[in-house]
Design a protein around this motif. Sequence first.
Motif, PDB file in Angstrom:
ATOM      1  N   LEU A   6     -13.160  21.833  35.887  1.00  0.00           N
ATOM      2  CA  LEU A   6     -13.903  23.073  36.133  1.00  0.00           C
ATOM      3  C   LEU A   6     -14.424  23.213  37.564  1.00  0.00           C
ATOM      4  N   VAL A   7     -14.809  22.110  38.192  1.00  0.00           N
ATOM      5  CA  VAL A   7     -15.419  22.211  39.525  1.00  0.00           C
ATOM      6  C   VAL A   7     -14.496  22.884  40.540  1.00  0.00           C
ATOM      7  N   PRO A   8     -13.205  22.512  40.651  1.00  0.00           N
ATOM      8  CA  PRO A   8     -12.339  23.228  41.599  1.00  0.00           C
ATOM      9  C   PRO A   8     -12.221  24.715  41.289  1.00  0.00           C
ATOM     10  N   VAL A   9     -12.152  25.058  39.999  1.00  0.00           N
ATOM     11  CA  VAL A   9     -12.053  26.475  39.618  1.00  0.00           C
ATOM     12  C   VAL A   9     -13.328  27.211  39.998  1.00  0.00           C
ATOM     13  N   ILE A  10     -14.490  26.594  39.750  1.00  0.00           N
ATOM     14  CA  ILE A  10     -15.772  27.237  40.076  1.00  0.00           C
ATOM     15  C   ILE A  10     -15.900  27.445  41.577  1.00  0.00           C
ATOM     16  N   LEU A  11     -15.540  26.422  42.364  1.00  0.00           N
ATOM     17  CA  LEU A  11     -15.644  26.556  43.818  1.00  0.00           C
ATOM     18  C   LEU A  11     -14.680  27.612  44.361  1.00  0.00           C
ATOM     19  N   LEU A  12     -13.453  27.641  43.816  1.00  0.00           N
ATOM     20  CA  LEU A  12     -12.491  28.655  44.260  1.00  0.00           C
ATOM     21  C   LEU A  12     -12.961  30.064  43.901  1.00  0.00           C
ATOM     22  N   PHE A  13     -13.537  30.201  42.704  1.00  0.00           N
ATOM     23  CA  PHE A  13     -14.033  31.524  42.311  1.00  0.00           C
ATOM     24  C   PHE A  13     -15.213  31.945  43.186  1.00  0.00           C
ATOM     25  N   GLY A  14     -16.090  30.987  43.534  1.00  0.00           N
ATOM     26  CA  GLY A  14     -17.194  31.311  44.433  1.00  0.00           C
ATOM     27  C   GLY A  14     -16.703  31.736  45.809  1.00  0.00           C
ATOM     28  N   ILE A  15     -15.693  31.038  46.322  1.00  0.00           N
ATOM     29  CA  ILE A  15     -15.116  31.428  47.618  1.00  0.00           C
ATOM     30  C   ILE A  15     -14.489  32.819  47.536  1.00  0.00           C
ATOM     31  N   TYR A  16     -13.823  33.102  46.430  1.00  0.00           N
ATOM     32  CA  TYR A  16     -13.228  34.423  46.247  1.00  0.00           C
ATOM     33  C   TYR A  16     -14.292  35.520  46.257  1.00  0.00           C
ATOM     34  N   VAL A  17     -15.396  35.277  45.555  1.00  0.00           N
ATOM     35  CA  VAL A  17     -16.467  36.273  45.497  1.00  0.00           C
ATOM     36  C   VAL A  17     -17.066  36.501  46.881  1.00  0.00           C
ATOM     37  N   VAL A  18     -17.210  35.436  47.664  1.00  0.00           N
ATOM     38  CA  VAL A  18     -17.761  35.569  49.017  1.00  0.00           C
ATOM     39  C   VAL A  18     -16.811  36.348  49.917  1.00  0.00           C
ATOM     40  N   LEU A  19     -15.529  35.981  49.902  1.00  0.00           N
ATOM     41  CA  LEU A  19     -14.565  36.603  50.811  1.00  0.00           C
ATOM     42  C   LEU A  19     -14.251  38.039  50.441  1.00  0.00           C
ATOM     43  N   ASN A  20     -14.449  38.421  49.194  1.00  0.00           N
ATOM     44  CA  ASN A  20     -14.154  39.789  48.765  1.00  0.00           C
ATOM     45  C   ASN A  20     -15.413  40.629  48.588  1.00  0.00           C
ATOM     46  N   GLY A  21     -16.519  40.160  49.160  1.00  0.00           N
ATOM     47  CA  GLY A  21     -17.761  40.902  48.994  1.00  0.00           C
ATOM     48  C   GLY A  21     -17.748  42.275  49.614  1.00  0.00           C
ATOM     49  N   HIS A  22     -16.960  42.471  50.666  1.00  0.00           N
ATOM     50  CA  HIS A  22     -16.900  43.784  51.301  1.00  0.00           C
ATOM     51  C   HIS A  22     -15.851  44.692  50.656  1.00  0.00           C
ATOM     52  N   LEU A  23     -15.073  44.152  49.699  1.00  0.00           N
ATOM     53  CA  LEU A  23     -14.032  44.941  49.036  1.00  0.00           C
ATOM     54  C   LEU A  23     -14.359  45.241  47.579  1.00  0.00           C
ATOM     55  N   SER A  24     -15.122  44.365  46.947  1.00  0.00           N
ATOM     56  CA  SER A  24     -15.418  44.513  45.522  1.00  0.00           C
ATOM     57  C   SER A  24     -16.817  43.963  45.267  1.00  0.00           C
ATOM     58  N   PRO A  25     -17.351  44.136  44.070  1.00  0.00           N
ATOM     59  CA  PRO A  25     -18.680  43.587  43.780  1.00  0.00           C
ATOM     60  C   PRO A  25     -18.723  42.084  44.043  1.00  0.00           C
ATOM     61  N   GLY A  26     -19.750  41.654  44.709  1.00  0.00           N
ATOM     62  CA  GLY A  26     -19.883  40.235  45.069  1.00  0.00           C
ATOM     63  C   GLY A  26     -20.582  40.108  46.397  1.00  0.00           C
ATOM     64  N   GLY A  27     -20.260  39.061  47.116  1.00  0.00           N
ATOM     65  CA  GLY A  27     -20.876  38.846  48.416  1.00  0.00           C
ATOM     66  C   GLY A  27     -21.413  37.441  48.554  1.00  0.00           C
ATOM     67  N   GLY A  28     -22.186  37.237  49.607  1.00  0.00           N
ATOM     68  CA  GLY A  28     -22.674  35.906  49.929  1.00  0.00           C
ATOM     69  C   GLY A  28     -23.664  35.356  48.922  1.00  0.00           C
ATOM     70  N   PHE A  29     -24.557  36.189  48.423  1.00  0.00           N
ATOM     71  CA  PHE A  29     -25.575  35.691  47.498  1.00  0.00           C
ATOM     72  C   PHE A  29     -24.972  35.271  46.163  1.00  0.00           C
ATOM     73  N   SER A  30     -24.169  36.124  45.573  1.00  0.00           N
ATOM     74  CA  SER A  30     -23.571  35.799  44.272  1.00  0.00           C
ATOM     75  C   SER A  30     -22.532  34.682  44.402  1.00  0.00           C
ATOM     76  N   GLY A  31     -21.687  34.760  45.432  1.00  0.00           N
ATOM     77  CA  GLY A  31     -20.691  33.711  45.629  1.00  0.00           C
ATOM     78  C   GLY A  31     -21.324  32.370  45.963  1.00  0.00           C
ATOM     79  N   GLY A  32     -22.389  32.386  46.756  1.00  0.00           N
ATOM     80  CA  GLY A  32     -23.084  31.141  47.071  1.00  0.00           C
ATOM     81  C   GLY A  32     -23.723  30.513  45.843  1.00  0.00           C
ATOM     82  N   ALA A  33     -24.251  31.355  44.945  1.00  0.00           N
ATOM     83  CA  ALA A  33     -24.830  30.823  43.705  1.00  0.00           C
ATOM     84  C   ALA A  33     -23.762  30.152  42.842  1.00  0.00           C
ATOM     85  N   ILE A  34     -22.570  30.733  42.813  1.00  0.00           N
ATOM     86  CA  ILE A  34     -21.479  30.130  42.034  1.00  0.00           C
ATOM     87  C   ILE A  34     -21.068  28.791  42.627  1.00  0.00           C
ATOM     88  N   MET A  35     -20.932  28.727  43.939  1.00  0.00           N
ATOM     89  CA  MET A  35     -20.554  27.461  44.578  1.00  0.00           C
ATOM     90  C   MET A  35     -21.643  26.401  44.411  1.00  0.00           C
TER      91      MET A  35
END
Length: 325
Positions: free
Chosen positions: A200-229
């Motif tokens: 699970l840890v690699p999947v969680i970290l990858l999903f957090g990175i995805y949320v951070v990198l797509n924050g300007h395109l879709s719901p997400g961003g640094g705060f939510s993605g950082g919490a996931i990571m």
Amino acid sequence: MRKVSKIRPEYVNKKGFEFSRWLDGETDPYLDKIEIRPKKEKKRPSYDDAEERKRLKEKLYDPSQNKELKIFFHLYRIMCVIFCLVLIGVLWATVSYLPPTGDADRPDNNEVSARYIEQGLQETGAVNIVTGMILDYRAFDTFGESNVLFIATITVFILLRVDKKEKDKESDLTIKEEEENDRIYEPKNDAILQKAATLLVPVILLFGIYVVLNGHLSPGGGFSGGAIMGAGLILYLNAFGFKKTERFFSWKTYKWICFLALSFYAIAKSYSFYTGANHMESGIPLGEPGAILSSGLILPLNICVGLVVACTMYAFYVMFRKGGF
């Protein structure tokens, strides 16, 4: 034995009498004739006895035995009730003056929100209007929030840190040795937890990175993605322990990540604020809306915020668990 001379009249009631008499070689007529007795020491009550200390503590802090403390508690309860009633009344009166929902004259229906909606994509390049507002129009506030997270972590570290050199009063073992012997701080070879974390840890970290990198395109961003990571790092820590986690994430790692992220954020937005305030072109391309490399500084700022949030979550967990990194 030397005879005591009479006191000269010119020395009587004059300043420096003792000094002048000493110069003439005279001796003090009262020397060795007055007995100086030591002051009697006042007997102070001894509180070495545990029962006596306990009795004194009950006398001071027990409301049934201390009338002043009993009165204070009664007044404290009365003042708490009065304060709550006053606060409820003030809030009730304030809410009653608010305009109804959907009213065109509401304060939030102004040119600011209209500017965000109508020209946000054109001015920020971010498809996500919320991200464009947080990291462009109100980037100074977001920078303050990121600094608050860092300062809060440092404050908690100061309050909860464990002194490695301090020895336990009841044992000769240092705190570091006690931590090494205490299996509370390390995993108990839980095979199920470790296998699940490995998956699970690699999947969680990858999903957090995805949320951070797509924050300007879709719901997400640094705060939510950082919490996931941060949650992924905490899961890894619980599964494999501090020894393995500290191979890639230690106190120095946390300091350097926060320092570099906050420094870049401050420098980048200072440049952006300076050029904007002076009506100058920043030279930072907004890119094509909808592309991953777009929206100017929003993408790198999202990465900075995500790193700070992830490190802060992990740091809080570690400090509350063992008092330091």
